[in-house]
Motif scaffolding. Sequence first.
Motif, PDB file in Angstrom:
ATOM      1  N   ALA A  83      31.637  12.976   2.110  1.00  0.00           N
ATOM      2  CA  ALA A  83      31.565  12.474   0.730  1.00  0.00           C
ATOM      3  C   ALA A  83      30.141  12.465   0.193  1.00  0.00           C
ATOM      4  O   ALA A  83      29.894  12.957  -0.914  1.00  0.00           O
ATOM      5  N   LYS A  84      29.215  11.924   0.956  1.00  0.00           N
ATOM      6  CA  LYS A  84      27.846  11.814   0.450  1.00  0.00           C
ATOM      7  C   LYS A  84      27.207  13.185   0.221  1.00  0.00           C
ATOM      8  O   LYS A  84      26.690  13.441  -0.869  1.00  0.00           O
ATOM      9  N   PRO A  85      27.247  14.110   1.191  1.00  0.00           N
ATOM     10  CA  PRO A  85      26.655  15.416   0.910  1.00  0.00           C
ATOM     11  C   PRO A  85      27.381  16.176  -0.200  1.00  0.00           C
ATOM     12  O   PRO A  85      26.745  16.903  -0.972  1.00  0.00           O
ATOM     13  N   TRP A  86      28.704  15.989  -0.310  1.00  0.00           N
ATOM     14  CA  TRP A  86      29.436  16.672  -1.377  1.00  0.00           C
ATOM     15  C   TRP A  86      29.018  16.128  -2.744  1.00  0.00           C
ATOM     16  O   TRP A  86      28.778  16.901  -3.674  1.00  0.00           O
ATOM     17  N   ILE A  87      28.915  14.816  -2.867  1.00  0.00           N
ATOM     18  CA  ILE A  87      28.507  14.218  -4.141  1.00  0.00           C
ATOM     19  C   ILE A  87      27.103  14.686  -4.518  1.00  0.00           C
ATOM     20  O   ILE A  87      26.847  15.051  -5.662  1.00  0.00           O
TER      21      ILE A  87
ATOM     22  N   ALA B 147      25.593  17.474  -3.579  1.00  0.00           N
ATOM     23  CA  ALA B 147      25.606  18.906  -3.899  1.00  0.00           C
ATOM     24  C   ALA B 147      26.332  19.204  -5.206  1.00  0.00           C
ATOM     25  O   ALA B 147      25.950  20.112  -5.942  1.00  0.00           O
ATOM     26  N   SER B 148      27.369  18.427  -5.510  1.00  0.00           N
ATOM     27  CA  SER B 148      28.175  18.706  -6.703  1.00  0.00           C
ATOM     28  C   SER B 148      27.521  18.220  -7.985  1.00  0.00           C
ATOM     29  O   SER B 148      27.820  18.721  -9.065  1.00  0.00           O
ATOM     30  N   GLY B 149      26.660  17.226  -7.857  1.00  0.00           N
ATOM     31  CA  GLY B 149      26.021  16.668  -9.049  1.00  0.00           C
ATOM     32  C   GLY B 149      26.901  15.667  -9.781  1.00  0.00           C
ATOM     33  O   GLY B 149      26.573  15.238 -10.885  1.00  0.00           O
ATOM     34  N   VAL B 150      28.010  15.281  -9.168  1.00  0.00           N
ATOM     35  CA  VAL B 150      28.889  14.284  -9.767  1.00  0.00           C
ATOM     36  C   VAL B 150      28.146  12.947  -9.795  1.00  0.00           C
ATOM     37  O   VAL B 150      27.533  12.549  -8.801  1.00  0.00           O
ATOM     38  N   GLU B 151      28.177  12.291 -10.939  1.00  0.00           N
ATOM     39  CA  GLU B 151      27.532  10.979 -11.044  1.00  0.00           C
ATOM     40  C   GLU B 151      28.363   9.950 -10.300  1.00  0.00           C
ATOM     41  O   GLU B 151      29.591   9.993 -10.335  1.00  0.00           O
TER      42      GLU B 151
ATOM     43  N   GLY C  34      28.860   4.405  -4.292  1.00  0.00           N
ATOM     44  CA  GLY C  34      28.965   5.786  -3.844  1.00  0.00           C
ATOM     45  C   GLY C  34      30.203   6.508  -4.327  1.00  0.00           C
ATOM     46  O   GLY C  34      30.450   7.648  -3.974  1.00  0.00           O
ATOM     47  N   LYS C  35      30.993   5.846  -5.171  1.00  0.00           N
ATOM     48  CA  LYS C  35      32.204   6.474  -5.708  1.00  0.00           C
ATOM     49  C   LYS C  35      31.895   7.105  -7.063  1.00  0.00           C
ATOM     50  O   LYS C  35      31.036   6.630  -7.787  1.00  0.00           O
ATOM     51  N   PRO C  36      32.601   8.197  -7.394  1.00  0.00           N
ATOM     52  CA  PRO C  36      32.351   8.845  -8.693  1.00  0.00           C
ATOM     53  C   PRO C  36      32.521   7.870  -9.848  1.00  0.00           C
ATOM     54  O   PRO C  36      33.435   7.048  -9.855  1.00  0.00           O
TER      55      PRO C  36
ATOM     56  N   GLY D 174      27.781  28.981 -11.701  1.00  0.00           N
ATOM     57  CA  GLY D 174      27.517  27.623 -12.169  1.00  0.00           C
ATOM     58  C   GLY D 174      26.191  27.079 -11.673  1.00  0.00           C
ATOM     59  O   GLY D 174      25.856  25.926 -11.929  1.00  0.00           O
ATOM     60  N   MET D 175      25.443  27.915 -10.945  1.00  0.00           N
ATOM     61  CA  MET D 175      24.141  27.552 -10.390  1.00  0.00           C
ATOM     62  C   MET D 175      24.220  26.286  -9.538  1.00  0.00           C
ATOM     63  O   MET D 175      23.359  25.408  -9.601  1.00  0.00           O
ATOM     64  N   ARG D 176      25.285  26.221  -8.752  1.00  0.00           N
ATOM     65  CA  ARG D 176      25.474  25.099  -7.826  1.00  0.00           C
ATOM     66  C   ARG D 176      24.810  25.422  -6.497  1.00  0.00           C
ATOM     67  O   ARG D 176      24.681  26.581  -6.129  1.00  0.00           O
TER      68      ARG D 176
END
Length: 131
Positions: A25-29, A31-35, A40-42, A103-105
């Motif tokens: 969850a933490k590395p995905w958040i 990397a994704s740029g989700v606020e 730590g939850k979206p 998307g330049m992710r």
Amino acid sequence: MEFLSVVVAAAVAFVLGAVYYGALAKPWIEASGVEYDESGKPKGGQSPMIFAMAFVLQMIVVGMMRHVFSLSGIETLGAGLVGGAGIGLFFISPWIALNNMYGMRPVKLTLIDGGYATLACAAAGLVLTLL
């Protein structure tokens, strides 16, 4: 029996996703740029509809996998594992990479999401050949 195998395989992929993304969850958040909020939850939460649609979409993928396996004569556990992993690694992951590239992710996001696609399709392939 084929429909039941699709539902069960999609359910296995769905649960695997919960475990996989729970662990990452933490590395995905990041990397994704989700606020996200302090916990730590979206931000804004996630609607149950997202999870329902995710399951429906996984059923579509697994249903097509079932069709391809049937046409290709994939019936053993080993062939199901390799066939599923191949679909995830060579069909789904490159498409994820393409979308993330435009998307330049970060590559990290592609590796996380492509890893899940590969693992989930491999697991679904096992289930499809088991049932």
